[in-house]
Design an enzyme around this catalytic site. Structure first.
Site, PDB file in Angstrom:
ATOM      1  N   ASP A  38      17.013 -13.354   6.437  1.00 40.98           N
ATOM      2  CA  ASP A  38      16.151 -12.737   5.438  1.00 40.98           C
ATOM      3  C   ASP A  38      16.941 -12.298   4.211  1.00 40.98           C
ATOM      4  O   ASP A  38      18.116 -11.928   4.294  1.00 40.98           O
ATOM      5  CB  ASP A  38      15.450 -11.510   6.031  1.00 40.98           C
ATOM      6  CG  ASP A  38      14.333 -11.889   6.980  1.00 40.98           C
ATOM      7  OD1 ASP A  38      13.760 -12.967   6.782  1.00 40.98           O
ATOM      8  OD2 ASP A  38      14.060 -11.112   7.912  1.00 40.98           O
ATOM      9  N   LYS A  97       7.888 -14.323  -6.222  1.00 48.18           N
ATOM     10  CA  LYS A  97       7.152 -13.596  -5.196  1.00 48.18           C
ATOM     11  C   LYS A  97       8.123 -12.782  -4.357  1.00 48.18           C
ATOM     12  O   LYS A  97       9.079 -13.316  -3.802  1.00 48.18           O
ATOM     13  CB  LYS A  97       6.365 -14.567  -4.301  1.00 48.18           C
ATOM     14  CG  LYS A  97       5.476 -13.864  -3.266  1.00 48.18           C
ATOM     15  CD  LYS A  97       4.535 -14.846  -2.596  1.00 48.18           C
ATOM     16  CE  LYS A  97       5.204 -15.668  -1.527  1.00 48.18           C
ATOM     17  NZ  LYS A  97       5.463 -14.903  -0.291  1.00 48.18           N
ATOM     18  N   ASP A 112       4.067  -9.475  -2.767  1.00 51.29           N
ATOM     19  CA  ASP A 112       3.237 -10.015  -1.693  1.00 51.29           C
ATOM     20  C   ASP A 112       3.020  -8.948  -0.609  1.00 51.29           C
ATOM     21  O   ASP A 112       3.417  -9.115   0.542  1.00 51.29           O
ATOM     22  CB  ASP A 112       3.919 -11.256  -1.109  1.00 51.29           C
ATOM     23  CG  ASP A 112       3.021 -12.023  -0.161  1.00 51.29           C
ATOM     24  OD1 ASP A 112       1.825 -11.696  -0.075  1.00 51.29           O
ATOM     25  OD2 ASP A 112       3.529 -12.958   0.498  1.00 51.29           O
ATOM     26  N   LYS A 126       0.049  -7.777   0.480  1.00 50.99           N
ATOM     27  CA  LYS A 126      -1.136  -8.066   1.304  1.00 50.99           C
ATOM     28  C   LYS A 126      -1.862  -6.783   1.718  1.00 50.99           C
ATOM     29  O   LYS A 126      -2.018  -6.485   2.897  1.00 50.99           O
ATOM     30  CB  LYS A 126      -0.774  -8.892   2.543  1.00 50.99           C
ATOM     31  CG  LYS A 126      -0.192 -10.272   2.242  1.00 50.99           C
ATOM     32  CD  LYS A 126       0.054 -11.035   3.534  1.00 50.99           C
ATOM     33  CE  LYS A 126       0.584 -12.437   3.259  1.00 50.99           C
ATOM     34  NZ  LYS A 126       1.977 -12.412   2.784  1.00 50.99           N
ATOM     35  N   ASP A 163      -6.031  -2.111   3.681  1.00 46.63           N
ATOM     36  CA  ASP A 163      -6.535  -0.853   4.223  1.00 46.63           C
ATOM     37  C   ASP A 163      -7.703  -0.339   3.397  1.00 46.63           C
ATOM     38  O   ASP A 163      -8.141  -0.980   2.433  1.00 46.63           O
ATOM     39  CB  ASP A 163      -5.404   0.183   4.266  1.00 46.63           C
ATOM     40  CG  ASP A 163      -5.443   1.044   5.523  1.00 46.63           C
ATOM     41  OD1 ASP A 163      -6.556   1.490   5.866  1.00 46.63           O
ATOM     42  OD2 ASP A 163      -4.386   1.253   6.136  1.00 46.63           O
ATOM     43  N   SER A 172      -1.646 -20.739   5.433  1.00 43.97           N
ATOM     44  CA  SER A 172      -1.011 -22.008   5.819  1.00 43.97           C
ATOM     45  C   SER A 172      -0.413 -21.963   7.217  1.00 43.97           C
ATOM     46  O   SER A 172       0.069 -22.979   7.708  1.00 43.97           O
ATOM     47  CB  SER A 172       0.091 -22.370   4.817  1.00 43.97           C
ATOM     48  OG  SER A 172       1.062 -21.335   4.747  1.00 43.97           O
ATOM     49  N   GLY A 190       9.392 -21.444  -0.825  1.00 37.15           N
ATOM     50  CA  GLY A 190      10.359 -20.482  -0.316  1.00 37.15           C
ATOM     51  C   GLY A 190      11.634 -21.158   0.112  1.00 37.15           C
ATOM     52  O   GLY A 190      12.548 -21.355  -0.677  1.00 37.15           O
TER      53      GLY A 190
END
Length: 517
Positions: free
Chosen positions: A296, A318, A349, A351, A354, A407, A484
């Site tokens: 990562d 991103k 990103d 997402k 809530d 995806s 990516g």
């Protein structure tokens, strides 16, 4: 035509016999080549009347078995000649016959016209080259599909899918007979135009006029075809060509985007000729025993280095700020500086998913203060419209993307979920300017972003499915490709980003060439 046929119920039997005799004499003297072809097909029992079950599962009172034509060379020559007349008005590089009945048709058309042919295997062999498409062809060539007859269009779609997977363009299908039971409309949903030599209407009219079928038979057959429409099976989700590919250029869509961030992004894309977004998430390394390890991007130094290396080639970076271990306000300031220097937007990103109040705190508070530095954020719709309302209220300068499709293998973003995302976007169009999706799923006043893009396609062990730029942008109609690992894991990220930028922009130009008349 139905009304015309129905009017014969007013004639008595003598009148009908006289009328049939008149048409027999008339046709002998004035028969067109198509009329003659229909009559010969009937006389040689290629066309049969009775009760038959078709591939689509429906029961039909009429059956056309064009496989028999190979036993009658003269008849086969007539069929191919008629198909060739239709093909002359179309533009294509290669031919492909739908197996098996249309294979001899396509072969003779290829020989007569000098246009190369490819062949789709119905069963892919587990030995040799294991190809689905046999023959010599190049990516981006236009392939014309040849079929014997169309009911629902499902056989054509079975041939279309492997052709698209080979990066071939398919715009047209030429068929001897359209049964007029929904096939043309079904194919149009996949951006394929159907061109037919004959329609079922033509066959029934000629057989009635020639006395081969009675008025009562034709009336019953007309009623059947008028009331029976057949749907087709869709293409698989990964290669579906049924996305709404719009013919408008990015310049034309500028005035359609209501959100200012969306318009700003289009301006950057046009200026840099880039519809490439890079995801600074993870990269792959190989150890000495060839095991794949996922590393990562977890430090601010690595994140900023990536932004600086790929910045000149991209329209969007991103980020995933919550995996950066040493995040500070200084990191966000440096990231914003690089975005201004290289003219790209920052897409966090996160997402959001809530309730509204929690989303507001996540966006504006904590240690990340996303609203201060992100140009674009995204959200699930699972919590309802309150999420969108909170994002638009708390960060007016941000544009919002809704997750409509994913995806990853086995995801739960089903059609109903996607449709709801479209409805929310239309309701909050000032704030929402696009979608995370596998292609274009709505109107041209939104932009479509597809993750999981890689030049070689494929997938990984964790269920991520990769699709190549041409499929995503030229065929499925997406606007921005999110890449990516294809760039991040590269030993030369600058060069990789340049390669991907060109591939993605070329795919956009290919889409314009194909759909803009």
């Amino acid at each position: 035509m139905l009304g015309f046929v129905s009017c014969f119920s007013f004639f008595d039997k003598v009148s009908l016999l006289n009328l049939s005799y008149f048409w027999i004499v008339h046709l002998k003297n004035n028969m067109s080549s198509l009329d003659a072809l229909i009559i010969e097909l009937y006389d040689k029992q290629v066309i049969q009347v009775g009760s038959f079950q078709l591939k689509s599962g429906i029961t039909s009172p009429i059956y056309i078995d064009l496989r028999l034509t190979i036993s009658y060379p003269s008849l086969l020559r007539q069929v191919v000649s008629c198909l060739q007349d239709v093909c002359r008005s179309l533009s294509y590089d290669i031919l492909c016959g739908v197996p098996y009945t249309a294979l001899p048709f396509a072969t003779l058309l290829s020989v007569e016209s000098g246009v190369p042919m490819v062949m789709r295997r119905k069963e892919i062999k587990d030995y040799g080259t294991k190809k689905a498409i046999e023959g010599v062809f190049q990516p981006n060539q236009t392939c014309l599909i040849i079929e014997d007859l169309v009911t629902s269009g499902s056989s054509v779609l079975e041939t279309l899918e492997p052709l698209l997977k080979e990066s071939l363009r398919v715009k047209d299908v030429v068929v001897l007979l359209d049964r007029e039971q929904g096939g043309k409309d079904n194919l149009a949903k996949h951006n394929v135009r159907l061109h037919s030599v004959l329609k079922m209407t033509d066959i029934l009219e000629t057989l009635r006029h020639s006395g081969r079928l009675s008025v009562e038979q034709v009336t019953e057959l007309f009623d059947y075809f008028h009331s029976t429409k057949v749907s087709s099976s869709p293409l698989s989700n990964s290669i579906q060509s049924g996305y709404k590919v719009h013919p408008l250029s990015f310049e034309q869509r500028l005035s359609l985007i209501r959100n200012k961030v969306g318009r700003r992004l289009l301006e950057i894309m046009l200026k840099k000729q880039s519809n490439l977004a890079v995801a600074a998430v993870s990269f792959v390394i190989f150890n000495s025993i060839n095991l794949i390890l996922y590393e990562d991007v977890t430090t601010s130094e690595e994140l900023l280095s990536i932004a600086n290396e790929v910045g000149p080639q991209i329209c969007i970076l991103k980020t995933h700020m919550d995996i950066i271990q040493d995040w500070t306000e200084s990191v966000s300031e440096k990231l914003v500086h690089l975005a201004k220097l290289h003219h790209f937007l920052i897409f966090e990103d996160r997402k959001f998913a809530d309730i509204g109040n929690t989303v507001e705190l996540q966006l504006t508070g904590g240690i990340f203060h996303i609203a201060q530095w992100a140009d674009i954020v995204n959200a699930h719709i699972i919590a309802g419209p309150g999420t969108i309302q909170a994002l638009s209220r708390s960060a007016e300068h941000c544009g919002i993307l809704l997750l409509a499709q994913m995806s990853s293998k086995g995801n739960l973003a089903v059609q109903e979920y996607t449709q709801k995302a479209l409805e929310f976007a239309q309701q909050y169009e000032d704030a929402v300017f696009g979608f995370i999706s596998l292609g274009c799923i709505g109107d041209p006043n939104f932009l479509y972003f597809t993750p999981g893009v890689k030049l070689e396609g494929g997938g990984d062990s964790l269920g991520q499915q990769y699709t190549d730029p041409k499929t995503v942008i030229a065929i499925q109609g997406s606007d921005v490709a999110i890449v990516g690992r294809g760039i991040i894991q590269s030993s030369n990220r600058r060069e990789a980003a340049s390669t991907y930028r060109k591939a993605c922009w070329d795919a956009y130009l290919q889409r314009l060439e194909e759909y803009v008349e």
